[in-house]
Design a protein around this motif. Structure first.
Motif, short mmCIF file in Angstrom:
data_model
loop_
_atom_site.label_atom_id
_atom_site.label_comp_id
_atom_site.label_asym_id
_atom_site.label_seq_id
_atom_site.Cartn_x
_atom_site.Cartn_y
_atom_site.Cartn_z
N MET A 1 0.82 -1.21 0.00
CA MET A 1 0.00 0.00 0.00
C MET A 1 0.86 1.26 0.00
O MET A 1 0.36 2.36 -0.17
CB MET A 1 -0.93 0.00 1.22
CG MET A 1 -1.99 -1.06 1.16
SD MET A 1 -2.97 -1.17 2.65
CE MET A 1 -3.62 0.46 2.78
N GLY A 2 2.17 1.11 0.16
CA GLY A 2 3.08 2.25 0.18
C GLY A 2 3.17 3.00 -1.13
O GLY A 2 3.09 4.23 -1.15
N PRO A 3 3.36 2.32 -2.28
CA PRO A 3 3.44 3.07 -3.54
C PRO A 3 2.19 3.88 -3.88
O PRO A 3 2.32 5.04 -4.28
CB PRO A 3 3.70 1.97 -4.58
CG PRO A 3 4.44 0.92 -3.81
CD PRO A 3 3.82 0.94 -2.44
N PRO A 4 0.96 3.36 -3.71
CA PRO A 4 -0.18 4.24 -3.98
C PRO A 4 -0.25 5.43 -3.02
O PRO A 4 -0.57 6.55 -3.44
CB PRO A 4 -1.40 3.34 -3.79
CG PRO A 4 -0.90 1.96 -3.90
CD PRO A 4 0.53 1.98 -3.46
N ALA A 5 0.09 5.21 -1.75
CA ALA A 5 0.07 6.32 -0.79
C ALA A 5 1.15 7.34 -1.14
O ALA A 5 0.91 8.56 -1.08
CB ALA A 5 0.27 5.79 0.62
N GLY A 6 2.33 6.88 -1.51
CA GLY A 6 3.40 7.80 -1.92
C GLY A 6 3.03 8.57 -3.16
O GLY A 6 3.32 9.77 -3.27
N PHE A 7 2.37 7.90 -4.11
CA PHE A 7 1.94 8.60 -5.33
C PHE A 7 0.91 9.68 -5.02
O PHE A 7 0.95 10.77 -5.60
CB PHE A 7 1.34 7.61 -6.33
CG PHE A 7 0.85 8.27 -7.58
CD1 PHE A 7 1.75 8.71 -8.54
CD2 PHE A 7 -0.49 8.45 -7.80
CE1 PHE A 7 1.31 9.33 -9.69
CE2 PHE A 7 -0.94 9.07 -8.94
CZ PHE A 7 -0.04 9.51 -9.89
N ILE A 8 0.00 9.40 -4.10
CA ILE A 8 -1.02 10.41 -3.73
C ILE A 8 -0.36 11.62 -3.10
O ILE A 8 -0.69 12.77 -3.45
CB ILE A 8 -2.07 9.78 -2.80
CG1 ILE A 8 -2.92 8.80 -3.59
CG2 ILE A 8 -2.94 10.84 -2.15
CD1 ILE A 8 -3.83 7.95 -2.75
N PHE A 9 0.58 11.42 -2.18
CA PHE A 9 1.29 12.55 -1.58
C PHE A 9 2.05 13.34 -2.64
O PHE A 9 2.05 14.56 -2.66
CB PHE A 9 2.26 12.09 -0.49
CG PHE A 9 1.59 11.81 0.82
CD1 PHE A 9 1.00 12.81 1.55
CD2 PHE A 9 1.55 10.51 1.32
CE1 PHE A 9 0.39 12.56 2.75
CE2 PHE A 9 0.94 10.24 2.52
CZ PHE A 9 0.35 11.27 3.24
N TRP A 10 2.72 12.61 -3.54
CA TRP A 10 3.49 13.26 -4.60
C TRP A 10 2.58 14.05 -5.52
O TRP A 10 2.88 15.18 -5.89
CB TRP A 10 4.25 12.19 -5.39
CG TRP A 10 5.00 12.71 -6.57
CD1 TRP A 10 6.21 13.31 -6.56
CD2 TRP A 10 4.59 12.64 -7.93
NE1 TRP A 10 6.58 13.62 -7.84
CE2 TRP A 10 5.61 13.22 -8.70
CE3 TRP A 10 3.47 12.13 -8.57
CZ2 TRP A 10 5.54 13.32 -10.08
CZ3 TRP A 10 3.39 12.22 -9.94
CH2 TRP A 10 4.41 12.80 -10.68
#
Length: 77
Positions: free
Chosen positions: A60-69
């Motif tokens: 779930m880290g990559p989707p969360a990181g993409f949203i922040f980015w």
């Protein structure tokens, strides 16, 4: 965006950082739950399955990181 390469490196960093944070938080939560449910006469109730659940939740880290980015870099333009 003025510097696309730097922005993409920040995206990669955010995804990795979110994955590590999610792994640490889920591992802590699982260990805390196992400790609270532990009967001292039995073995500690933390198994390989709990560890695998923590690793699965790390994705779930990559989707969360993409949203922040996305909201930080693309909304700033």
């Amino acid at each position: 965006m003025k510097n696309g390469t730097k922005s993409l490196l920040n995206l990669l960093y955010l995804c990795c950082a979110m994955s590590v944070v999610l792994f640490i938080l889920t591992m802590f939560g699982r260990l805390l739950g196992a400790w609270l449910a532990w009967n001292m006469n039995d073995n500690f109730p933390f198994s390989l399955d709990d560890f695998l659940v923590c690793l699965k939740l790390t994705w779930m880290g990559p989707p969360a990181g993409f949203i922040f980015w996305y909201f930080y870099y693309l909304s700033a333009d």
